[in-house]
Motif scaffolding. Structure first.
Motif: not given
Length: 527
Positions: A3-4, A6, A54, A87, A130, A134, A140-141, A176
């Motif tokens: 999980h990433f 932003l 994403l 996702t 977020c 993660s 994304p979050c 990103r």
């Protein structure tokens, strides 16, 4: 896959991506059909396509808009959108995506009420909060900002209700990088929209037009009033002669006229009824160089001496054929063949026997025995001395310088006629029309007395080498002889000679002096 998150904000900096702004073709509708828009309220369904970075699948969402027209074709717009994509990972998690942004639009009318537009703006995307830990594959979050551009079209259902189609591109400004595409289809409601009317078709709407009845085709200024560069009362655009002189009268299309054809336009012509062919001055009035009442251009004898009577063509007459023009002849009934002086009278003639010769007698019919003064008028009724016209001299047998165009006597007894320099073209022996009157009178005198002979002497101004002066003066004398022969004077009674610049009347220093010197003298030889 992890999980990433932003970053919460993006910046408009030097690294902003290059946007290709799509500008619609500006097809202008009729002026009377265009409208002045104020507020635009819109809603649309959208299709969201996300960057692979994403990890989100394309999905359907919704968009809401509120726009405001600043001036002319420029408007600004606030926009909000929401979508819930999944996702594209095994987790297939749903992510709520919000977009809030603003646009600047350039709008171009199409047809009656429709329009095309291009837009440029900035948006902030939110992907939810977020979590503390993660989860790989959950999408994304956080949030990210990005610049955006787009284009679209509004298709009118009515003047205020329109179907709207938009295409948008967003490029992130976060660490990103990603790019998203959005297409939307919805409706817009124009609130406070008013028609823009241009009744006179001058491209200035009635609401701003200070001259709402401008003729079709006239050029106007920014207030809608006609321009008139030459101030002739005909607007530019309708004026076929846009450079008419100020003050000139013009016709319905702005062109000047010249009723008398003298080259000075009506309105500036102070003498609008000049006879056709007459020479005029700068304000259109006839010129009369010799003051004989016949305008230059119509005057065939333009060098008539002052005081001479002329005919309709401006040429003087000589009823008694004595060589002195009527009007200047103080003895107008001299018998044929009688030699006269410069005043047209026989030397020393005194018709009324009052002791004053006719040439100087201002009262030529004084009764016999009446006492007179020096002017020949009775002493009791003697007129005041006229200083502008003193009595003529009683001795008329000598003249140091004969006056042009009329005969005079010399000390040797010769009666002399002078053909002045301006009677010839410059540096030429060609006689001009101005010499005709003098030569015609001379011819009459020579023909009336078959025993009379004449010596014709030509003179030139002192401007050439002596040989050329002598040759030109001889040619001028020959030209006078030829004219007299054509009029009936026997050639055997005429002799010629060229004297060049031997005898100058005045110093040859000015144009006027040179005109006096380049003359021809005709001497009537005593019998």
């Amino acid at each position: 896959m992890r999980h990433f998150a932003l970053p919460s904000t993006g910046s408009l900096g030097a690294r902003a991506g290059t946007l290709a702004a799509l500008l619609a073709i500006h097809l202008a509708g009729t002026a009377s059909a265009q409208r002045l828009n104020r507020l635009e309220l819109g809603a649309a369904g959208s299709f969201q396509s996300y960057d692979s970075a994403l990890e989100l699948k394309s999905t359907i969402g919704g968009t809401f808009r509120l726009g405001y027209w600043i001036f002319g074709p420029i408007s600004i717009e606030a926009q909000g959108g929401y979508a819930r994509p999944h996702t594209n990972t095994a987790l297939d998690a749903a992510v709520g995506v919000t977009a809030i942004g603003g646009w600047a639009l350039y709008n171009a009318p199409i047809g009656r009420y429709s329009s095309a537009f291009a837009k440029l703006g900035y948006a902030s995307l939110g992907f939810g909060t977020c979590p503390a830990n993660s989860t790989p594959g959950s999408g994304p979050c956080g949030s990210a900002g990005g610049v955006q551009g787009g284009a679209g079209v509004r298709l009118a259902i009515s003047p205020t209700l329109l179907v709207r189609l938009d295409g948008e591109y967003l490029r992130s400004q976060s660490s990103r990088k990603f790019s998203n595409l959005t297409g939307s289809l919805g409706v817009s409601l124009m609130i406070g929209s008013q028609p823009l009317v241009d009744t006179d078709g001058d491209h200035v709407y009635d609401r701003s037009d200070k001259c709402p009845n401008t003729p079709l085709g006239a050029l106007v200024d920014k207030t809608g009033c006609p321009t008139d560069a030459d101030s002739d009362g005909i607007p530019d655009g309708l004026d076929r002669c846009p450079n008419s002189p100020k003050g000139a009268s013009v016709d319905a299309v702005g062109c000047t006229g010249d009723k008398d054809g003298d080259g000075v336009v009506d309105g500036l012509d102070r003498c609008p009824n000049t006879p056709r062919g007459a020479a005029v001055d700068g304000v259109g009035c006839p010129k009369d160089s010799d003051k004989d009442g016949v305008p230059d251009g119509l005057d065939r004898c333009p060098s008539t001496p002052p005081g001479a009577k002329v005919d309709a063509l401006g040429c003087p007459g000589d009823e008694d054929n004595d060589g002195v023009f009527d009007g200047l002849d103080r003895c107008p009934n001299t018998p044929a063949g009688v030699q006269v002086n410069a005043f047209g009278c026989p030397p020393n003639q005194d018709s009324d026997k009052d002791g004053v010769i006719d040439a100087a007698d201002k009262c030529p019919d004084t009764p016999a025995g009446t006492k007179v003064d020096a002017s020949g008028c009775p002493v009791a009724a003697a007129p005041a001395q006229d200083q502008s016209n003193p009595p003529a001299p009683t001795d008329t047998t000598t003249h140091a310088q004969p006056s042009p165009s009329q005969p005079s006597s010399t000390a040797t007894g010769k009666l002399t006629w002078v053909i002045p320099g301006p009677s010839f073209a410059l540096q030429s022996a060609r006689l001009l029309l101005s010499a005709n009157a003098v030569l015609d009178s001379l011819a009459v005198q020579l023909i009336s007395d078959p025993n009379t002979r004449a010596e014709i002497s030509g003179y030139a101004q002192d401007r050439l080498i002596p040989a050329d002066n002598q040759r030109l003066s001889r040619l001028r004398a020959d030209a006078v002889r030829s004219y007299l022969v054509e009029k009936g004077v026997p050639a055997t009674r005429l002799t010629t000679k060229g004297l060049g610049a031997q005898t100058l009347i005045v110093a040859d220093t000015t144009a006027t002096a040179r005109a006096i010197n380049r003359r021809v003298e005709v001497h009537i030889l005593p019998q």
